[in-house]
Enzyme design. Structure first.
Site, PDB file in Angstrom:
ATOM      1  N   ASP A  17      79.828 -44.560 -46.356  1.00  0.00           N
ATOM      2  CA  ASP A  17      79.019 -44.770 -47.401  1.00  0.00           C
ATOM      3  C   ASP A  17      79.592 -46.188 -47.954  1.00  0.00           C
ATOM      4  O   ASP A  17      80.698 -46.540 -47.779  1.00  0.00           O
ATOM      5  CB  ASP A  17      79.241 -43.849 -48.609  1.00  0.00           C
ATOM      6  CG  ASP A  17      78.108 -43.839 -49.474  1.00  0.00           C
ATOM      7  OD1 ASP A  17      77.065 -44.458 -49.460  1.00  0.00           O
ATOM      8  OD2 ASP A  17      78.294 -43.219 -50.553  1.00  0.00           O
ATOM      9  N   ASN A  65      67.622 -39.645 -45.691  1.00  0.00           N
ATOM     10  CA  ASN A  65      67.526 -41.097 -45.472  1.00  0.00           C
ATOM     11  C   ASN A  65      65.980 -41.571 -45.135  1.00  0.00           C
ATOM     12  O   ASN A  65      65.642 -42.771 -45.310  1.00  0.00           O
ATOM     13  CB  ASN A  65      68.529 -41.745 -44.609  1.00  0.00           C
ATOM     14  CG  ASN A  65      69.757 -41.651 -45.112  1.00  0.00           C
ATOM     15  OD1 ASN A  65      70.954 -41.884 -44.449  1.00  0.00           O
ATOM     16  ND2 ASN A  65      70.157 -41.870 -46.406  1.00  0.00           N
TER      17      ASN A  65
HETATM   18  C1  FPP Z   1      75.382 -45.346 -46.543  1.00  0.00           C
HETATM   19  O1  FPP Z   1      75.503 -46.458 -47.190  1.00  0.00           O
HETATM   20  C2  FPP Z   1      75.108 -45.541 -45.006  1.00  0.00           C
HETATM   21  C3  FPP Z   1      73.986 -45.337 -44.168  1.00  0.00           C
HETATM   22  C4  FPP Z   1      72.890 -44.713 -44.988  1.00  0.00           C
HETATM   23  C5  FPP Z   1      73.839 -45.643 -43.002  1.00  0.00           C
HETATM   24  C6  FPP Z   1      75.060 -45.626 -42.096  1.00  0.00           C
HETATM   25  C7  FPP Z   1      74.702 -46.641 -40.977  1.00  0.00           C
HETATM   26  C8  FPP Z   1      75.802 -47.460 -40.443  1.00  0.00           C
HETATM   27  C9  FPP Z   1      77.011 -47.412 -40.881  1.00  0.00           C
HETATM   28  C10 FPP Z   1      75.264 -48.494 -39.173  1.00  0.00           C
HETATM   29  C11 FPP Z   1      74.370 -48.172 -38.142  1.00  0.00           C
HETATM   30  C12 FPP Z   1      75.025 -46.873 -37.289  1.00  0.00           C
HETATM   31  C13 FPP Z   1      75.544 -47.150 -36.231  1.00  0.00           C
HETATM   32  C14 FPP Z   1      76.023 -45.691 -35.343  1.00  0.00           C
HETATM   33  C15 FPP Z   1      75.459 -48.064 -35.354  1.00  0.00           C
HETATM   34  P1  FPP Z   1      74.352 -46.686 -48.466  1.00  0.00           P
HETATM   35  O2  FPP Z   1      73.071 -47.529 -47.717  1.00  0.00           O
HETATM   36  O3  FPP Z   1      73.745 -45.651 -49.006  1.00  0.00           O
HETATM   37  O4  FPP Z   1      75.385 -47.615 -49.231  1.00  0.00           O
HETATM   38  P2  FPP Z   1      75.144 -47.569 -50.686  1.00  0.00           P
HETATM   39  O5  FPP Z   1      75.823 -46.221 -51.465  1.00  0.00           O
HETATM   40  O6  FPP Z   1      76.472 -48.481 -51.381  1.00  0.00           O
HETATM   41  O7  FPP Z   1      74.146 -47.927 -51.274  1.00  0.00           O
END
Ligand code: FPP
Length: 252
Positions: A17, A65
């Site tokens: 996250d 998501n």
């Molecule tokens: C949460 O951060 C993260 C995600 C919804 C996606 C995770 C994806 C990756 C790390 C990259 C792609 C994955 C691979 C396996 C190559 P958020 O967007 O909710 O962050 P925030 O809480 O700061 O808004």
């Protein structure tokens, strides 16, 4: 940060996250945070493999998501394809088996093809199982298992009375390689957010404020060092040899 070679968590799950906040802090679009987050994925897979972790499950895209803005969803799907294609040699060369859990039928064909191909090519690898939780939700997974069990009961293949916790667990793909011993969440929030719900029952939880794109090898070492200091009781009392004389503590 020193960690013991023995007493490693066998299965580590990570809620990655903080990508969006990482980008916002730099005045960049959210997808820039996801891109940087994919570099952190590469780092962490490499170090987990080197350490000898047997199973690593990454929460890469939750069932919920899908409701994010379409351009963010497409950026994440593109990053997944890039990862699966770009890391292919690294994964195969290091004996890593790639797996995926979640509602995979919802993934775009390009992701599905890249995923299926790497799953197939790496199926015999025994180094570490890297599971990507994609279009994954813990409640949805449990509901699906309930449906499958109900169908088996209707067909007379199982007795409803025989359904116990182990049988449910056997119908959960996320537990195919064992329950998570350690669940790490980056980004400062302290919740499970529908990740590995059933398997998390006795997992040790580790929360860090570090935003996922900034997560390094050292941060994984810190999480494992913290795990190694914990006493895992699985609802039992502390084993006798560790007890102060004749005092039996209640389980927590
Ligand atoms: C949460 O951060 C993260 C995600 C919804 C996606 C995770 C994806 C990756 C790390 C990259 C792609 C994955 C691979 C396996 C190559 P958020 O967007 O909710 O962050 P925030 O809480 O700061 O808004």
């Amino acid at each position: 940060m020193l960690i013991e070679a023995r007493n490693l968590p066998r299965h580590v799950g990570i809620i990655m996250d903080g990508n969006g906040r990482w980008a916002a802090l730099r005045g960049e679009p959210r997808k820039a945070g996801h891109r940087e987050g994919s570099h952190a994925v590469r780092r962490v897979v490499r170090v987990a493999r080197r350490l000898g972790v047997e199973a690593l499950t990454l929460y890469a895209f939750s069932f919920q998501n899908w409701d994010r803005p379409a351009d963010e969803v497409s950026a994440l799907m593109e990053l997944l394809v890039e990862y699966l294609v770009g890391e292919r040699e690294e994964i195969l060369g290091n004996g890593i088996r790639l797996e995926a859990v979640g509602d995979l039928d919802r993934l775009p064909p390009l992701v599905r093809t890249a995923l299926d191909e790497l799953r197939r090519l790496s199926a015999d690898n025994r180094g570490m199982v890297l599971t990507l939780a994609l279009s994954y939700g813990g409640r949805e997974e449990i509901a699906r298992a309930a449906r499958v069990l109900a169908e088996k009961a209707v067909r007379g293949e199982i007795e409803p009375a025989a359904i116990d916790a182990d049988m449910v667990a056997a119908h959960l793909p996320s537990l195919r390689f064992g329950e998570p011993d350690l669940i790490v969440r980056t980004g400062g929030e302290k919740r499970i957010s529908n990740f590995l719900l059933y398997g998390a029952a006795y997992a040790e939880l580790y929360f860090t404020d570090r935003l996922w794109p900034d997560f390094t090898e050292e941060d994984l070492f810190a999480a494992i060092a913290s795990y190694q200091k914990r006493e895992r009781r699985f609802g039992l009392v502390v084993p006798e040899r560790r007890e102060p004389a004749k005092v039996s503590r209640r389980s927590a």
